[in-house]
Design a protein around this motif. Structure first.
Motif, mmCIF file in Angstrom:
data_model
loop_
_atom_site.group_PDB
_atom_site.id
_atom_site.type_symbol
_atom_site.label_atom_id
_atom_site.label_comp_id
_atom_site.label_asym_id
_atom_site.label_seq_id
_atom_site.Cartn_x
_atom_site.Cartn_y
_atom_site.Cartn_z
ATOM 1 N N PRO A 136 -40.925 72.135 -39.464
ATOM 2 C CA PRO A 136 -39.630 71.652 -39.959
ATOM 3 C C PRO A 136 -39.364 70.207 -39.509
ATOM 4 N N THR A 137 -38.568 69.487 -40.277
ATOM 5 C CA THR A 137 -38.203 68.122 -39.909
ATOM 6 C C THR A 137 -36.690 67.968 -40.052
ATOM 7 N N TYR A 138 -36.188 66.833 -39.606
ATOM 8 C CA TYR A 138 -34.770 66.532 -39.806
ATOM 9 C C TYR A 138 -34.663 65.320 -40.720
ATOM 10 N N GLN A 139 -33.758 65.400 -41.678
ATOM 11 C CA GLN A 139 -33.577 64.289 -42.590
ATOM 12 C C GLN A 139 -32.152 63.755 -42.464
ATOM 13 N N GLU A 140 -32.041 62.421 -42.440
ATOM 14 C CA GLU A 140 -30.727 61.806 -42.289
ATOM 15 C C GLU A 140 -30.152 61.442 -43.643
ATOM 16 N N TYR A 141 -28.881 61.812 -43.853
ATOM 17 C CA TYR A 141 -28.198 61.418 -45.089
ATOM 18 C C TYR A 141 -26.911 60.719 -44.711
ATOM 19 N N GLU A 142 -26.680 59.561 -45.322
ATOM 20 C CA GLU A 142 -25.416 58.867 -45.094
ATOM 21 C C GLU A 142 -24.531 59.119 -46.311
ATOM 22 N N ILE A 143 -23.368 59.677 -46.077
ATOM 23 C CA ILE A 143 -22.510 60.042 -47.209
ATOM 24 C C ILE A 143 -21.103 59.488 -46.987
ATOM 25 N N PRO A 144 -20.328 59.345 -48.048
ATOM 26 C CA PRO A 144 -18.956 58.881 -47.866
ATOM 27 C C PRO A 144 -18.137 59.903 -47.093
ATOM 28 N N TYR A 145 -17.268 59.405 -46.217
ATOM 29 C CA TYR A 145 -16.441 60.295 -45.414
ATOM 30 C C TYR A 145 -15.075 60.488 -46.080
ATOM 31 N N HIS A 146 -14.732 61.745 -46.313
ATOM 32 C CA HIS A 146 -13.398 62.058 -46.817
ATOM 33 C C HIS A 146 -12.741 62.994 -45.824
ATOM 34 N N LYS A 147 -11.503 62.711 -45.499
ATOM 35 C CA LYS A 147 -10.767 63.503 -44.515
ATOM 36 C C LYS A 147 -10.655 64.969 -44.947
ATOM 37 N N ASP A 148 -10.565 65.188 -46.254
ATOM 38 C CA ASP A 148 -10.346 66.554 -46.732
ATOM 39 C C ASP A 148 -11.642 67.259 -47.152
ATOM 40 N N TRP A 149 -12.779 66.723 -46.762
ATOM 41 C CA TRP A 149 -14.049 67.377 -47.094
ATOM 42 C C TRP A 149 -14.468 68.343 -45.992
ATOM 43 N N VAL A 150 -14.980 69.503 -46.427
ATOM 44 C CA VAL A 150 -15.619 70.392 -45.466
ATOM 45 C C VAL A 150 -17.120 70.089 -45.483
ATOM 46 N N ILE A 151 -17.856 70.687 -44.521
ATOM 47 C CA ILE A 151 -19.303 70.430 -44.444
ATOM 48 C C ILE A 151 -19.982 70.785 -45.768
ATOM 49 N N LEU A 152 -19.522 71.866 -46.377
ATOM 50 C CA LEU A 152 -20.139 72.305 -47.630
ATOM 51 C C LEU A 152 -19.954 71.261 -48.739
ATOM 52 N N ASP A 153 -18.781 70.593 -48.769
ATOM 53 C CA ASP A 153 -18.581 69.516 -49.743
ATOM 54 C C ASP A 153 -19.631 68.421 -49.534
ATOM 55 N N ALA A 154 -19.874 68.118 -48.259
ATOM 56 C CA ALA A 154 -20.848 67.071 -47.945
ATOM 57 C C ALA A 154 -22.242 67.479 -48.419
ATOM 58 N N LEU A 155 -22.614 68.758 -48.196
ATOM 59 C CA LEU A 155 -23.933 69.227 -48.643
ATOM 60 C C LEU A 155 -24.020 69.188 -50.171
ATOM 61 N N ASN A 156 -22.945 69.592 -50.835
ATOM 62 C CA ASN A 156 -22.939 69.540 -52.297
ATOM 63 C C ASN A 156 -23.060 68.101 -52.806
ATOM 64 N N TYR A 157 -22.445 67.164 -52.082
ATOM 65 C CA TYR A 157 -22.563 65.755 -52.455
ATOM 66 C C TYR A 157 -24.020 65.308 -52.347
ATOM 67 N N ILE A 158 -24.662 65.712 -51.229
ATOM 68 C CA ILE A 158 -26.077 65.343 -51.053
ATOM 69 C C ILE A 158 -26.904 65.914 -52.194
ATOM 70 N N LYS A 159 -26.696 67.188 -52.495
ATOM 71 C CA LYS A 159 -27.505 67.853 -53.521
ATOM 72 C C LYS A 159 -27.283 67.201 -54.902
ATOM 73 N N ASP A 160 -26.016 66.842 -55.203
ATOM 74 C CA ASP A 160 -25.718 66.279 -56.526
ATOM 75 C C ASP A 160 -26.108 64.813 -56.648
ATOM 76 N N GLN A 161 -25.899 64.022 -55.566
ATOM 77 C CA GLN A 161 -26.014 62.564 -55.680
ATOM 78 C C GLN A 161 -27.252 61.975 -55.005
ATOM 79 N N ILE A 162 -27.769 62.630 -53.960
ATOM 80 C CA ILE A 162 -28.824 61.972 -53.189
ATOM 81 C C ILE A 162 -30.160 62.693 -53.295
#
Lengths: 113, 247
Positions: free
Chosen positions: B20-46
């Motif tokens: 296994p490895t670790y991958q770094e993703y830089e995403i926009p920070y939104h105060k009202d985002w949960v971790i799952l929103d961030a993962l969905n952003y990665i999956k959709d945009q990155i």
């Protein structure tokens, strides 16, 4: 199905936890704080031996000593086996821990009766 | 300029690498985002290859449990804000084999769930012409334990399960208790066999982490301790009155 022996040890562990939580703070307060600080007068050896002649006090004292030791034994067994990853030595650890508690119980019986 | 936050995500793609490895993703920070929103952003945009489970995003389905900075949480109920300024480490649930990225293999848990017979057992099953009534206080007896959503956070938190994989584990034991305490149920003795075994309640050393991480306040640790009192008194009963025990 093999009958588990754990409930037996756990009963002693649970009873020991309850009894030591009830009685040990009182004993510690009297003998380790109040008497050394001269808050109460230290009873003479004769008075203590006289009080200890009461059969029900003997019974309570044996119970507190013995069950507290079984409480320690059970907890220490799992601290060693799981905390220190010594599970393969379960038999010998159990014998040493519960053995110590049994010996302490016998000693308290010998000294009190 | 928009605020950014870094996510350090556990990756395991068996066809690419055994390790296994670790991958770094830089995403926009939104105060009202949960971790799952961030993962969905990665999956959709990155990175569309990132694999994880989720469904309801409202703390009911129990599928989005992951380790966030080393603690098991429901990612739909955990805000990015709690981890600012980051980086945030995201890993699959501990104590389970990993299938891919953040997806774990839950078959061990499902096997154990079956063992405790988490359904109502009755002798008169099949009589459809009657209702099984229950008072509000009888409902209250087990309701807390019925809130479990099988998210397995308690298994990821339980050090005993990590060390002794044969341990039935917190959620299954709490669910057994849920049915045992149901006034309509008659299967207690059947369940007791799986539970009073060495791999059942007696393996629990009352660490209590299961109850601390439970998103539904089920308190599996409490359920197991109550069970121990009952199991121990049963044990003494069968020892002292061997002919009085039933089944």
């Amino acid at each position: 199905m093999k009958r588990s022996f754990e409930p037996f040890w756990w009963s002693l562990f649970g009873a020991g936890g309850a009894l030591s939580a009830l009685f040990l703070p009182i004993l510690l307060l009297i003998f380790f704080i109040a008497i050394p600080l001269d808050l109460i007068r230290s009873p003479s050896f004769e008075t203590v031996s006289e009080i200890l002649e009461m059969w029900w006090l003997k019974l309570i004292l044996t119970g507190v000593i013995s069950l507290s030791m079984f409480h320690w034994a059970h907890r220490f067994r799992f601290t060693l086996e799981e905390g220190l990853q010594l599970h393969r030595w379960d038999r010998i650890i159990a014998v040493i821990c519960y053995g110590t508690a049994i010996i302490t119980t016998l000693l308290s019986l010998i000294f009190l009766y | 300029m928009k605020d950014l936050i870094t996510l350090n995500v556990f990756r395991y793609q068996p066809e690419k690498s055994k390790e296994p490895t670790y991958q770094e993703y830089e995403i926009p920070y939104h105060k009202d985002w949960v971790i799952l929103d961030a993962l969905n952003y990665i999956k959709d945009q990155i990175d569309g290859s990132l694999t994880y489970r989720w469904s309801c995003r409202m703390g009911v389905c129990g599928s989005c449990g992951m380790m966030v900075n080393g603690k098991p949480v429901l990612t739909c109920a955990t805000f990015l804000e709690s981890y600012t300024p980051g980086p945030i480490r995201i890993e699959p649930l501990e104590n389970f084999p990993v299938i891919r990225d953040l997806v774990i293999d839950m078959s061990d848990f499902l096997e154990k769930l079956k063992k405790v017979k988490p359904w109502i057992i009755r002798k008169d099953v099949g009589s459809e012409d009657r209702e099984y009534l229950q008072t509000p206080s009888q409902l209250a007896d087990y309701k807390q334990y019925s809130m479990c959503i099988n998210c397995m956070l308690c298994y990821a938190a339980c050090p005993v399960y990590g060390l002794e994989p044969e341990f039935i584990g917190p959620a299954a034991l709490a669910l057994a208790q849920r049915y045992n305490m149901d006034s309509r149920d008659e299967g207690k003795n059947q369940r007791m066999k799986a539970l009073s075994h060495d791999t059942g309640i007696w393996q629990c050393t009352f660490v209590g982490d299961c109850s601390a991480v439970c998103p539904k306040n089920v308190d599996p640790a409490g359920a197991i301790q109550r069970y121990k009192v009952e199991g121990a008194s049963n044990w003494w009963k069968t020892l002292l009155l061997p002919y009085a025990s039933k089944d």
